[in-house]
Motif scaffolding. Structure first.
Motif, PDB file in Angstrom:
ATOM      1  N   VAL A 128      -4.292   7.959 -11.390  1.00 34.42           N
ATOM      2  CA  VAL A 128      -3.506   8.275 -10.203  1.00 34.42           C
ATOM      3  C   VAL A 128      -4.411   8.569  -9.016  1.00 34.42           C
ATOM      4  N   GLU A 129      -5.468   9.341  -9.241  1.00 39.19           N
ATOM      5  CA  GLU A 129      -6.399   9.650  -8.152  1.00 39.19           C
ATOM      6  C   GLU A 129      -7.088   8.388  -7.646  1.00 39.19           C
ATOM      7  N   VAL A 171      -7.685   4.043  -3.517  1.00 40.47           N
ATOM      8  CA  VAL A 171      -7.593   2.637  -3.113  1.00 40.47           C
ATOM      9  C   VAL A 171      -6.601   2.472  -1.974  1.00 40.47           C
ATOM     10  N   ALA A 172      -5.475   3.173  -2.041  1.00 39.36           N
ATOM     11  CA  ALA A 172      -4.477   3.088  -0.974  1.00 39.36           C
ATOM     12  C   ALA A 172      -5.047   3.593   0.340  1.00 39.36           C
ATOM     13  N   ARG A 173      -5.808   4.682   0.296  1.00 45.73           N
ATOM     14  CA  ARG A 173      -6.420   5.195   1.534  1.00 45.73           C
ATOM     15  C   ARG A 173      -7.436   4.199   2.089  1.00 45.73           C
ATOM     16  N   LEU A 174      -8.220   3.584   1.225  1.00 44.24           N
ATOM     17  CA  LEU A 174      -9.205   2.601   1.682  1.00 44.24           C
ATOM     18  C   LEU A 174      -8.533   1.364   2.266  1.00 44.24           C
ATOM     19  N   ASP A 175      -7.425   0.946   1.666  1.00 42.44           N
ATOM     20  CA  ASP A 175      -6.704  -0.207   2.186  1.00 42.44           C
ATOM     21  C   ASP A 175      -6.093   0.062   3.552  1.00 42.44           C
ATOM     22  N   SER A 176      -5.771   1.312   3.829  1.00 33.44           N
ATOM     23  CA  SER A 176      -5.152   1.638   5.117  1.00 33.44           C
ATOM     24  C   SER A 176      -6.131   1.613   6.271  1.00 33.44           C
ATOM     25  N   ARG A 222       0.826  -1.201   0.000  1.00 26.27           N
ATOM     26  CA  ARG A 222       0.000   0.000   0.000  1.00 26.27           C
ATOM     27  C   ARG A 222       0.864   1.258   0.000  1.00 26.27           C
ATOM     28  N   ARG A 223       1.927   1.236   0.804  1.00 23.31           N
ATOM     29  CA  ARG A 223       2.791   2.405   0.865  1.00 23.31           C
ATOM     30  C   ARG A 223       3.494   2.651  -0.463  1.00 23.31           C
TER      31      ARG A 223
END
Length: 436
Positions: A259-260, A265-270, A215-216
């Motif tokens: 990109v957005e 998706v990265a924010r949701l995975d966190s 994710r990072r």
């Protein structure tokens, strides 16, 4: 062909195993004790019979008359004793009878060539053996029931620990990574269940580290791309009008959208996203938002309901579902609101089997007829936003795969189930996959 299976608990398996072992041991010991006791009693009876005969022989030597029930040259004397008498040996013999009461013989040869014998039935042995067998049966049954109770106790403890471990692992699978299987199992006595719990916890930690690292990396790459993509889009606006300029702007805008989406998706995975709740009329909200997104879509409100949810995230889910239907489905697209349930249906080829089986996945669009358009992020984002709302997002097809729909009966159906109560944590409910 699927083989039929019988599901049983660990408790009953252990109970049956202990009871079976106890029964085998009890039967074996009972047989040994029964045979040993019978042989011992018969040996004693032969010794007693021989002692009585020898006493009667001494009396016969004095009086020349058989006493104490002895007989001279008894015609019923068994053949084996006749052989012993011819050899000049005194002997005893046990003769089995149809009644089950053995006959005990004792015989001794006399100096004048005659045979003095004593014969009596050992009736006491039958009564003693019956009492002994009754005691052995009672003891064996007690051992079996005691073993079964012990198995239930031991198996129940083990089964309880396994159920706790399974429940904790299920919560971890739903996204609650703070749950530790080892803590859920607990207990003072350590066994293989604790080893299993430690292995599951280690696996969870390793997967979490890997997912977090992924994710990072994804977020960092998308974040680093945002600035040059924005610059590229700005530079494209300065180009002179023309077909090449339009292509550059279109591709730059597509890259910016990608990109957005990746950042979202990265924010949701966190699991750091939280819903900002508002009370809204679901049917009216869906009619208004869908009308803005695509006025040609048919909207049907079967039953109005007030829900406590995040309007921005709900609009994002609706937009992604409608965009997916427009790209990969077929017209007409229908939206139905019934209480707290929102259904989005198209009349295209339907969802691919992989999506129905495993759920939406980023950068995977499924079947070849749906490939080439999009990156598989739309449904992934919709599913992640549904988790933030504490809702369930399910996918199914109107007709099974490989069967063509008739009279508009085919197509893909996405169903959003909003919760009755507002979510207190992110991802209160898992995403369910319904069979096609």
């Amino acid at each position: 062909m699927k083989r039929p299976s019988l599901r049983t608990g660990v408790r009953w398996k252990i109970s049956i195993a202990i009871a079976a072992v106890g029964a085998l041991v009890a039967v074996a010991l009972s047989l040994v004790v029964h045979n040993s006791a019978r042989v011992s009693m018969l040996d004693n009876s032969r010794e007693v019979q021989l002692e009585r005969l020898l006493f009667a022989q001494r009396m016969y030597d004095s009086t020349k008359e058989p006493k104490l029930g002895t007989k001279l040259n008894d015609p019923a004397l068994p053949h084996d004793l006749h052989v012993k008498m011819k050899q000049g040996r005194r002997a005893t013999y046990v003769q089995e009878t149809a009644s089950g009461v053995p006959d005990v013989w004792a015989a001794v040869p006399l100096s004048n060539g005659t045979v003095l014998s004593l014969h009596s039935k050992f009736a006491d042995s039958t009564t003693i053996m019956k009492d002994l067998d009754r005691s052995l049966i009672i003891g064996s049954v007690s051992v079996v029931f005691g073993g079964c109770a012990l198995g239930v106790l031991i198996g129940g403890q083990l089964s309880r620990r396994l159920r706790k471990a399974a429940a904790a692992a299920g919560r971890v699978a739903q996204g609650n990574t703070e749950v530790r299987v080892g803590d859920a199992v607990g207990g003072v006595v350590r066994d293989e269940t604790d080893e299993l719990a430690r292995a599951v916890d280690a696996l969870t930690d390793a997967l979490n580290e890997r997912i977090e690292a992924e994710r990072r990396v994804t977020a960092d790459i998308a974040h680093e791309l945002r600035t040059p993509v924005t610059g590229l889009l700005t530079a494209a606006e300065l180009l002179p009008p023309g077909r090449p300029t339009e292509l550059v702007r279109d591709r730059a805008q597509a890259m910016r959208t990608l990109v957005e989406d990746v950042l979202e998706v990265a924010r949701l995975d966190s699991a750091s996203e939280r819903a900002e709740l508002q009370e809204i009329a679901l049917g009216e909200f869906v009619e208004r938002r869908v009308g803005v997104l695509n006025p040609a879509i048919k909207i049907k409100v079967v039953h109005e309901s007030w829900v406590n949810t995040d309007p921005r995230r709900l609009e994002r889910i609706l937009g992604n579902l409608l965009a997916n239907a427009a790209k990969h489905g077929g017209t007409p697209v229908e939206v139905t609101v019934e209480g707290r349930v929102v259904r989005v249906r198209d009349h295209g080829p339907g969802f691919p089997e992989a999506l129905l089986r495993e759920g939406p996945s980023r950068f995977r669009t499924g079947a070849t007829d749906r490939a080439g358009h999009g990156h598989g992020l739309g449904l992934t984002i919709a599913a992640g936003q549904a988790r933030v709302l504490g809702a369930r997002l399910t996918f199914r097809n109107a007709t099974p795969e490989g069967i063509e729909g008739r009279d508009g009966s085919g197509g893909a159906i996405a169903v959003l189930w909003l919760p009755e109560h507002a979510p207190t944590t992110t991802g209160s409910f898992p995403i369910l996959k319904l069979p096609g």
